[in-house]
Write a protein that holds these residues in place. Structure first.
Motif, PDB file in Angstrom:
ATOM      1  N   VAL A  15       0.822  -1.203   0.000  1.00  0.00           N
ATOM      2  CA  VAL A  15       0.000   0.000   0.000  1.00  0.00           C
ATOM      3  C   VAL A  15       0.858   1.255   0.000  1.00  0.00           C
ATOM      4  O   VAL A  15       1.996   1.249   0.452  1.00  0.00           O
ATOM      5  N   ASP A  16       0.276   2.302  -0.552  1.00  0.00           N
ATOM      6  CA  ASP A  16       0.833   3.647  -0.445  1.00  0.00           C
ATOM      7  C   ASP A  16      -0.350   4.587  -0.262  1.00  0.00           C
ATOM      8  O   ASP A  16      -1.450   4.125   0.031  1.00  0.00           O
ATOM      9  N   ASP A  17      -0.153   5.871  -0.444  1.00  0.00           N
ATOM     10  CA  ASP A  17      -1.260   6.792  -0.192  1.00  0.00           C
ATOM     11  C   ASP A  17      -2.048   7.144  -1.448  1.00  0.00           C
ATOM     12  O   ASP A  17      -2.694   8.175  -1.511  1.00  0.00           O
ATOM     13  N   SER A  18      -2.045   6.248  -2.427  1.00  0.00           N
ATOM     14  CA  SER A  18      -2.780   6.500  -3.672  1.00  0.00           C
ATOM     15  C   SER A  18      -4.144   5.821  -3.652  1.00  0.00           C
ATOM     16  O   SER A  18      -4.380   4.857  -2.918  1.00  0.00           O
ATOM     17  N   LYS A  19      -5.034   6.326  -4.502  1.00  0.00           N
ATOM     18  CA  LYS A  19      -6.347   5.699  -4.634  1.00  0.00           C
ATOM     19  C   LYS A  19      -6.216   4.300  -5.238  1.00  0.00           C
ATOM     20  O   LYS A  19      -7.025   3.420  -4.968  1.00  0.00           O
ATOM     21  N   TYR A  20      -5.177   4.067  -6.022  1.00  0.00           N
ATOM     22  CA  TYR A  20      -4.966   2.762  -6.649  1.00  0.00           C
ATOM     23  C   TYR A  20      -4.643   1.710  -5.592  1.00  0.00           C
ATOM     24  O   TYR A  20      -5.134   0.586  -5.642  1.00  0.00           O
ATOM     25  N   SER A  21      -3.845   2.098  -4.652  1.00  0.00           N
ATOM     26  CA  SER A  21      -3.495   1.208  -3.561  1.00  0.00           C
ATOM     27  C   SER A  21      -4.719   0.916  -2.691  1.00  0.00           C
ATOM     28  O   SER A  21      -4.971  -0.228  -2.315  1.00  0.00           O
ATOM     29  N   TYR A  22      -5.470   1.943  -2.391  1.00  0.00           N
ATOM     30  CA  TYR A  22      -6.693   1.778  -1.600  1.00  0.00           C
ATOM     31  C   TYR A  22      -7.653   0.824  -2.315  1.00  0.00           C
ATOM     32  O   TYR A  22      -8.221  -0.087  -1.707  1.00  0.00           O
ATOM     33  N   ASN A  23      -7.841   1.022  -3.614  1.00  0.00           N
ATOM     34  CA  ASN A  23      -8.737   0.158  -4.387  1.00  0.00           C
ATOM     35  C   ASN A  23      -8.251  -1.289  -4.387  1.00  0.00           C
ATOM     36  O   ASN A  23      -9.061  -2.221  -4.304  1.00  0.00           O
ATOM     37  N   ALA A  24      -6.937  -1.496  -4.475  1.00  0.00           N
ATOM     38  CA  ALA A  24      -6.384  -2.855  -4.444  1.00  0.00           C
ATOM     39  C   ALA A  24      -6.666  -3.505  -3.091  1.00  0.00           C
ATOM     40  O   ALA A  24      -7.009  -4.700  -3.024  1.00  0.00           O
ATOM     41  N   LEU A  25      -6.538  -2.739  -2.026  1.00  0.00           N
ATOM     42  CA  LEU A  25      -6.815  -3.258  -0.687  1.00  0.00           C
ATOM     43  C   LEU A  25      -8.277  -3.674  -0.555  1.00  0.00           C
ATOM     44  O   LEU A  25      -8.582  -4.765  -0.056  1.00  0.00           O
ATOM     45  N   ILE A  26      -9.169  -2.823  -1.025  1.00  0.00           N
ATOM     46  CA  ILE A  26     -10.603  -3.140  -0.949  1.00  0.00           C
ATOM     47  C   ILE A  26     -10.914  -4.380  -1.791  1.00  0.00           C
ATOM     48  O   ILE A  26     -11.658  -5.271  -1.364  1.00  0.00           O
ATOM     49  N   TRP A  27     -10.337  -4.462  -2.977  1.00  0.00           N
ATOM     50  CA  TRP A  27     -10.572  -5.621  -3.841  1.00  0.00           C
ATOM     51  C   TRP A  27     -10.066  -6.892  -3.163  1.00  0.00           C
ATOM     52  O   TRP A  27     -10.752  -7.919  -3.160  1.00  0.00           O
ATOM     53  N   ALA A  28      -8.880  -6.817  -2.587  1.00  0.00           N
ATOM     54  CA  ALA A  28      -8.321  -7.998  -1.909  1.00  0.00           C
ATOM     55  C   ALA A  28      -9.199  -8.416  -0.733  1.00  0.00           C
ATOM     56  O   ALA A  28      -9.451  -9.606  -0.528  1.00  0.00           O
ATOM     57  N   ALA A  29      -9.676  -7.436   0.029  1.00  0.00           N
ATOM     58  CA  ALA A  29     -10.540  -7.761   1.172  1.00  0.00           C
ATOM     59  C   ALA A  29     -11.856  -8.379   0.711  1.00  0.00           C
ATOM     60  O   ALA A  29     -12.403  -9.259   1.378  1.00  0.00           O
ATOM     61  N   THR A  30     -12.333  -7.947  -0.435  1.00  0.00           N
ATOM     62  CA  THR A  30     -13.600  -8.444  -0.959  1.00  0.00           C
ATOM     63  C   THR A  30     -13.468  -9.828  -1.587  1.00  0.00           C
ATOM     64  O   THR A  30     -14.384 -10.643  -1.485  1.00  0.00           O
ATOM     65  N   HIS A  31     -12.323 -10.116  -2.215  1.00  0.00           N
ATOM     66  CA  HIS A  31     -12.191 -11.340  -3.007  1.00  0.00           C
ATOM     67  C   HIS A  31     -11.170 -12.360  -2.503  1.00  0.00           C
ATOM     68  O   HIS A  31     -11.307 -13.542  -2.811  1.00  0.00           O
ATOM     69  N   ILE A  32     -10.148 -11.926  -1.783  1.00  0.00           N
ATOM     70  CA  ILE A  32      -9.042 -12.837  -1.488  1.00  0.00           C
ATOM     71  C   ILE A  32      -8.893 -13.165  -0.006  1.00  0.00           C
ATOM     72  O   ILE A  32      -8.543 -14.287   0.345  1.00  0.00           O
ATOM     73  N   PHE A  33      -9.150 -12.207   0.865  1.00  0.00           N
ATOM     74  CA  PHE A  33      -8.864 -12.427   2.280  1.00  0.00           C
ATOM     75  C   PHE A  33      -9.595 -13.627   2.861  1.00  0.00           C
ATOM     76  O   PHE A  33      -9.126 -14.239   3.809  1.00  0.00           O
ATOM     77  N   VAL A  34     -10.734 -13.982   2.304  1.00  0.00           N
ATOM     78  CA  VAL A  34     -11.471 -15.147   2.788  1.00  0.00           C
ATOM     79  C   VAL A  34     -10.641 -16.424   2.621  1.00  0.00           C
ATOM     80  O   VAL A  34     -10.839 -17.392   3.347  1.00  0.00           O
ATOM     81  N   THR A  35      -9.689 -16.430   1.700  1.00  0.00           N
ATOM     82  CA  THR A  35      -8.835 -17.603   1.478  1.00  0.00           C
ATOM     83  C   THR A  35      -7.500 -17.491   2.206  1.00  0.00           C
ATOM     84  O   THR A  35      -6.619 -18.322   2.010  1.00  0.00           O
ATOM     85  N   ALA A  36      -7.339 -16.463   3.035  1.00  0.00           N
ATOM     86  CA  ALA A  36      -6.052 -16.210   3.679  1.00  0.00           C
ATOM     87  C   ALA A  36      -5.991 -16.799   5.082  1.00  0.00           C
ATOM     88  O   ALA A  36      -6.950 -16.756   5.836  1.00  0.00           O
ATOM     89  N   LYS A  37      -4.817 -17.328   5.398  1.00  0.00           N
ATOM     90  CA  LYS A  37      -4.550 -17.708   6.781  1.00  0.00           C
ATOM     91  C   LYS A  37      -3.834 -16.566   7.485  1.00  0.00           C
ATOM     92  O   LYS A  37      -3.865 -16.456   8.704  1.00  0.00           O
ATOM     93  N   LYS A  38      -3.173 -15.723   6.684  1.00  0.00           N
ATOM     94  CA  LYS A  38      -2.433 -14.595   7.238  1.00  0.00           C
ATOM     95  C   LYS A  38      -2.531 -13.427   6.261  1.00  0.00           C
ATOM     96  O   LYS A  38      -2.377 -13.610   5.056  1.00  0.00           O
ATOM     97  N   ILE A  39      -2.770 -12.224   6.795  1.00  0.00           N
ATOM     98  CA  ILE A  39      -2.883 -11.014   5.985  1.00  0.00           C
ATOM     99  C   ILE A  39      -1.826 -10.023   6.454  1.00  0.00           C
ATOM    100  O   ILE A  39      -1.740  -9.726   7.652  1.00  0.00           O
ATOM    101  N   SER A  40      -1.030  -9.526   5.502  1.00  0.00           N
ATOM    102  CA  SER A  40      -0.004  -8.540   5.816  1.00  0.00           C
ATOM    103  C   SER A  40      -0.210  -7.299   4.963  1.00  0.00           C
ATOM    104  O   SER A  40      -0.536  -7.406   3.783  1.00  0.00           O
ATOM    105  N   LEU A  41       0.008  -6.140   5.570  1.00  0.00           N
ATOM    106  CA  LEU A  41       0.011  -4.867   4.856  1.00  0.00           C
ATOM    107  C   LEU A  41       1.424  -4.318   4.920  1.00  0.00           C
ATOM    108  O   LEU A  41       2.022  -4.276   5.995  1.00  0.00           O
TER     109      LEU A  41
END
Length: 174
Positions: A15-41
């Motif tokens: 992540v950084d302070d861009s809207k692109y980074s924020y959007n990637a975080l939201i997308w990951a939380a919506t689609h990928i984190f459910v399959t994660a055992k560990k989440i790192s930022l």
């Protein structure tokens, strides 16, 4: 309320302070984190100390070290605040990051290598980052972190482009 982590992936979102980074975080939380055992930022940012100030060297000399210290401390505070805000965003979505880390590098070009080193040293299974959507000329002149990561990382890299952003959870898509 925290979602149960029952997956097998260690997912890293850069992540950084861009809207692109924020959007990637939201997308990951919506689609990928459910399959994660560990989440790192991870937030990697450059800090290039100054060597001198213009003007009288005798006067400026004593201030250079102080200015570098203050600028570095301010950068660290800004990075920590950014990570805290991003962690709060995904916590509201039901996911608590296991690792929240900032790394300082000496130049923009070293940001890419710092991310790769983090991936290699921390057993990352998937790397997620945003894309600014730079054109071919811009990527050729200044380079693209996401292009570099897709070519060099030892794990799969998912680049989220803004024009393809869909934050509808997969189980709600028809």
């Amino acid at each position: 309320m925290e979602n149960q982590k029952s997956g097998s992936l260690h997912v890293l979102v850069c992540v950084d302070d861009s809207k692109y980074s924020y959007n990637a975080l939201i997308w990951a939380a919506t689609h990928i984190f459910v399959t994660a055992k560990k989440i790192s930022l991870l937030h990697v940012y450059p800090h290039t100390p100054i060597d001198a100030l213009p003007g009288n060297k005798a006067v400026a000399g004593g201030y250079v070290e102080h200015i570098n210290k203050v600028v570095r401390e301010m950068s660290e505070q800004k990075a920590n605040q950014l990570l805290k805000e991003y962690a709060a965003v995904i916590e509201k979505m039901g996911y608590k990051p296991d690792v929240v880390k900032s790394i300082i590098t000496s130049s923009n070009s070293k940001v890419k290598m710092a991310i790769l080193n983090y991936v290699d040293k921390n057993g990352i299974d998937m790397l997620v980052c945003g894309s600014r959507g730079a054109g071919a000329m811009s990527r050729a002149l200044i380079g693209s972190v996401s292009d570099f990561l897709t070519q060099q990382a030892t794990c799969p890299v998912l680049v989220i482009r803004e024009q393809n952003l869909d934050t509808t959870p997969m189980d709600e898509q028809t």
